[in-house]
Design an enzyme around this catalytic site. Structure first.
Site, short mmCIF file in Angstrom:
data_model
loop_
_atom_site.label_atom_id
_atom_site.label_comp_id
_atom_site.label_asym_id
_atom_site.label_seq_id
_atom_site.Cartn_x
_atom_site.Cartn_y
_atom_site.Cartn_z
N GLY A 12 12.73 42.98 40.38
CA GLY A 12 13.49 43.83 39.40
C GLY A 12 12.48 45.34 39.32
CB VAL A 77 16.08 40.94 35.74
CG1 VAL A 77 15.44 41.28 37.34
CG2 VAL A 77 15.95 39.53 35.75
CB ALA A 79 17.56 38.29 28.52
CB SER A 131 4.97 42.85 23.54
OG SER A 131 5.34 43.99 22.55
CE LYS A 185 8.17 40.87 23.96
NZ LYS A 185 9.42 41.31 23.41
CG HIS A 188 6.08 40.69 19.62
ND1 HIS A 188 6.99 41.64 19.91
CD2 HIS A 188 4.97 41.27 19.47
CE1 HIS A 188 6.60 42.76 20.23
NE2 HIS A 188 5.26 42.65 19.81
CG ASN A 189 10.93 41.36 20.47
OD1 ASN A 189 9.60 41.31 20.63
ND2 ASN A 189 11.76 41.95 21.09
CD GLU A 192 9.70 45.26 18.36
OE1 GLU A 192 9.06 44.72 19.40
OE2 GLU A 192 11.01 45.55 18.63
C1 6PG Z 1 8.34 44.96 23.33
C2 6PG Z 1 10.01 45.15 22.66
C3 6PG Z 1 10.88 44.98 23.51
C4 6PG Z 1 12.31 45.21 22.85
C5 6PG Z 1 13.00 46.31 23.21
C6 6PG Z 1 14.39 46.46 22.62
O1 6PG Z 1 7.88 44.02 22.78
O2 6PG Z 1 8.13 45.80 24.19
O3 6PG Z 1 9.91 44.32 21.75
O4 6PG Z 1 10.80 44.02 24.37
O5 6PG Z 1 13.05 44.07 23.11
O6 6PG Z 1 12.33 47.42 22.83
O7 6PG Z 1 14.61 45.70 21.32
P1 6PG Z 1 15.79 45.82 20.47
O8 6PG Z 1 16.87 46.37 20.99
O9 6PG Z 1 16.05 44.44 20.01
O10 6PG Z 1 15.28 46.56 19.25
#
Ligand code: 6PG
Length: 469
Positions: A12, A77, A79, A131, A185, A188-189, A192
């Site tokens: 990828g 690649v 998900a 990330s 992860k 984490h998101n 975020e």
């Molecule tokens: C990271 C980010 C990344 C994220 C995308 C889109 O840790 O680098 O979290 O993995 O998934 O930036 O996120 P969304 O489209 O869900 O906002």
């Protein structure tokens, strides 16, 4: 292409993959990339500059045979089904004990399924959250690997070399068995999403209520980023406020459509928390706010129906001070919710997560990196079984000294019709979590009244039902 030569393979060669493999090569490892798109292959080969360090091909047999055994192949690649089809295309060419690493934002149960399938083929598989976006992949992401520990040991040196570094410590660590890496992860998101929602709400109220212009917002967030709010999201927000595109008459931020999209990882966090019965209301509302933002046309119509009054005047200095304290308070609450989810999920799924380690590898490289993570890591180091950050002695004063401003800011916003769903959710979560008695005894009574669902009592053991009528 030499056989059994390269240390590391990467499938990828999109933005993340190309940057990650160049990072691997920069750290002295010989790397080979694979992509079906010959343009991506050509781009990497020319950017790599030295075939003995970094090479690439669109021929899967050449790719696999170019790798030293046990082969270490990382997938970057999108998900979903693509991961399964890439795995299917690789398996016929692999040998026992080869290793496949999924670096995408895969859903954790997909990782569990893939691991059990591949282990039946004698191939190791694990998920590693990555990330930090493209820049992180290139110069140092935070990496969250889980799954087969013996397989991880084979890539540990490479991952520690490419990961971001915090005061000499690589921001990568083996997190636990099975899909532990992808789960961490995902959360984490979720955090975020929460932090992004909170920074956007503060931007909104500063602009709407005190009329801060973009330069003032830029300066204020930059000042905050030199203090206890130091964090990637506060830092980039400061830069975003004054960014101007060539030819535009005003800053780009003021021209961007206010409809937020989402690839789904924040939603997964919220859904799984609900499944596990773990309260993460700030993450929940951050997902909902992206959905409300998508209703742009409805919002335009509703605004005409329910016009807003001009906010009560408030001085910039006063509001800025309230905002800083409220944002710090709500950052703490949001991390607390995410860490609580990790703690409970670890018990539920047998991940054996160490929360101090997770906070440590988030201190650099990742999107939610922040000075606060040092304090969070210390809190979990001091108390391994800490149920919730809100119960950590070291956080009590941080919370007590800022909750008042959060209350004042939310009260002002509610009075003036300025939506602060994230901030007010943090406050409500804190107030509920710190209430020894909540009015859910009435809900128990109601449930028993109409559904005979029984209730427990404070003064004696057992379940009870009452004929209420
Ligand atoms: C990271 C980010 C990344 C994220 C995308 C889109 O840790 O680098 O979290 O993995 O998934 O930036 O996120 P969304 O489209 O869900 O906002």
């Amino acid at each position: 292409m030499k056989e059994s030569y390269y240390d590391f393979g990467l499938v990828g060669l999109g933005v993340m993959g190309r940057n990650f493999i160049l990072n691997v090569a920069d750290k002295g490892f010989k790397a080979c990339g694979y992509d079906l798109d010959p343009e991506q292959v050509k781009a990497l080969v020319s950017e790599g500059g030295d075939l003995s360090r970094v090479n690439a091909t669109d021929d899967i047999v050449k790719f696999v045979t170019s790798l030293q055994k046990p082969r270490k192949i990382m997938l970057l690649v999108p998900a979903g089904k693509i991961v399964d089809s890439v795995i299917e295309s690789l398996v016929p060419h692999l040998a026992k004990n080869d290793i496949i690493i999924d670096g995408g934002n895969s859903y954790f149960t997909d990782t569990d399924r893939r691991e059990s399938y591949l282990s039946s083929e004698g191939i190791h598989f694990f998920g590693a959250g990555v990330s930090g976006g493209a820049k992180g992949a290139r110069i140092g992401p935070s990496i969250m690997p889980g799954g087969s520990q013996s397989a991880y040991k084979e890539v540990k040196a490479i991952f520690e070399a490419v990961a971001a570094d915090f005061e000499g410590e690589p921001c990568v660590a083996y997190l636990g068995p099975k899909s532990a890496g992808n789960y961490v992860k995902m959360v984490h998101n979720g955090i975020e999403y929460g932090l992004m929602q909170l920074t956007s709400e503060i931007y909104d109220i500063l602009k709407r209520a005190a009329g801060l212009n973009n330069d003032e917002l830029h300066q204020l967030y930059a000042d905050w980023n030199r203090g206890r709010l130091q964090s990637f999201l506060v830092e980039i927000s400061s830069e975003i406020f004054t960014k101007k595109e060539d030819g535009d008459s005003e800053p780009l931020i003021d021209l961007i459509l206010d409809k937020a999209k989402q690839k789904g990882t924040g939603k997964w966090t919220s859904q799984n928390a609900m499944d596990l019965g773990i309260p993460v209301p700030t993450i929940d509302v951050s997902v909902s706010m992206r959905e409300i933002s998508a209703l742009k046309e409805d919002r335009m119509a509703a605004e005409k129906l329910f016009p807003k009054k001009a906010p009560t005047p408030i001085k910039k200095e006063k509001l800025s001070q309230l905002a800083e304290e409220a944002l710090y308070f709500s950052f703490i609450i949001t991390y607390a919710q995410g860490m609580h989810q990790l703690s409970e999920a670890s018990k539920e799924y047998g991940y054996e997560l160490d929360l101090a380690t997770i906070a440590k590898i988030w201190r650099a490289g990742c999107i939610i990196r922040a000075a606060l993570l040092e304090d969070i890591a210390q809190a979990y180091q001091e108390e391994k079984t800490l149920e919730n950050l809100l119960l950590a002695a070291s956080f009590a004063n941080k919370i007590k000294s800022t909750v008042g401003s959060a209350r004042e800011l939310v009260s002002y916003a509610v009075t003036n019709g300025i939506p602060l769903p994230g901030l007010s959710n943090c406050l409500a979560y804190f107030d509920a979590y710190s209430s020894g008695r909540l009015p859910l005894n009435l809900i128990q009574a109601q449930r028993d009244y109409f559904g005979s669902h029984t209730y427990e009592r404070l003064d004696k053991e057992g379940s009870f039902h009452t004929e209420w009528e």
